[in-house]
Write a protein that holds these residues in place. Sequence first.
Motif, PDB file in Angstrom:
ATOM      1  N   VAL A  28       7.227   6.824  -9.807  1.00 24.53           N
ATOM      2  CA  VAL A  28       7.253   5.959  -8.630  1.00 24.53           C
ATOM      3  C   VAL A  28       6.369   6.538  -7.531  1.00 24.53           C
ATOM      4  N   SER A  29       6.336   7.857  -7.385  1.00 26.95           N
ATOM      5  CA  SER A  29       5.560   8.463  -6.304  1.00 26.95           C
ATOM      6  C   SER A  29       4.060   8.320  -6.531  1.00 26.95           C
ATOM      7  N   LYS A  30       3.614   8.118  -7.766  1.00 26.80           N
ATOM      8  CA  LYS A  30       2.189   7.962  -8.042  1.00 26.80           C
ATOM      9  C   LYS A  30       1.705   6.536  -7.808  1.00 26.80           C
ATOM     10  N   HIS A  31       2.628   5.609  -7.615  1.00 26.36           N
ATOM     11  CA  HIS A  31       2.251   4.217  -7.412  1.00 26.36           C
ATOM     12  C   HIS A  31       1.791   4.018  -5.979  1.00 26.36           C
ATOM     13  N   LEU A  32       0.670   3.309  -5.784  1.00 28.84           N
ATOM     14  CA  LEU A  32       0.148   3.047  -4.446  1.00 28.84           C
ATOM     15  C   LEU A  32       0.671   1.708  -3.943  1.00 28.84           C
ATOM     16  N   TYR A  33       1.361   1.749  -2.827  1.00 23.93           N
ATOM     17  CA  TYR A  33       1.885   0.542  -2.210  1.00 23.93           C
ATOM     18  C   TYR A  33       0.987   0.149  -1.038  1.00 23.93           C
ATOM     19  N   PRO A  34       0.812  -1.141  -0.766  1.00 22.43           N
ATOM     20  CA  PRO A  34      -0.018  -1.542   0.383  1.00 22.43           C
ATOM     21  C   PRO A  34       0.680  -1.190   1.697  1.00 22.43           C
ATOM     22  N   TRP A  35      -0.130  -0.805   2.697  1.00 21.75           N
ATOM     23  CA  TRP A  35       0.456  -0.421   3.990  1.00 21.75           C
ATOM     24  C   TRP A  35       0.994  -1.632   4.725  1.00 21.75           C
ATOM     25  N   ASN A  36       0.223  -2.700   4.795  1.00 19.73           N
ATOM     26  CA  ASN A  36       0.649  -3.896   5.522  1.00 19.73           C
ATOM     27  C   ASN A  36       0.633  -5.091   4.575  1.00 19.73           C
ATOM     28  N   PRO A  37       1.715  -5.333   3.879  1.00 16.86           N
ATOM     29  CA  PRO A  37       1.716  -6.501   2.995  1.00 16.86           C
ATOM     30  C   PRO A  37       1.706  -7.788   3.822  1.00 16.86           C
TER      31      PRO A  37
END
Length: 67
Positions: A28-37
Amino acid sequence: MPQLDTSTWFITIVSMIMTLFIVFQLKVSKHLYPWNPETKSATMLKQPNPWEKKWTKIYSPLSLPQQ
């Protein structure tokens, strides 16, 4: 008949759960999430269907003029 030795089961199960938790956290920590969805608009754009591009008329036998 010898009895089954279950003294190591607790350590085995606990270590397995901890290992699965750590592996999951690393995944989960390696997944990149968008800052401002951004929110998507609720209105969907109408996409023309392939059969709506061409005008066709279907004749029913009852709607044809009698000969």
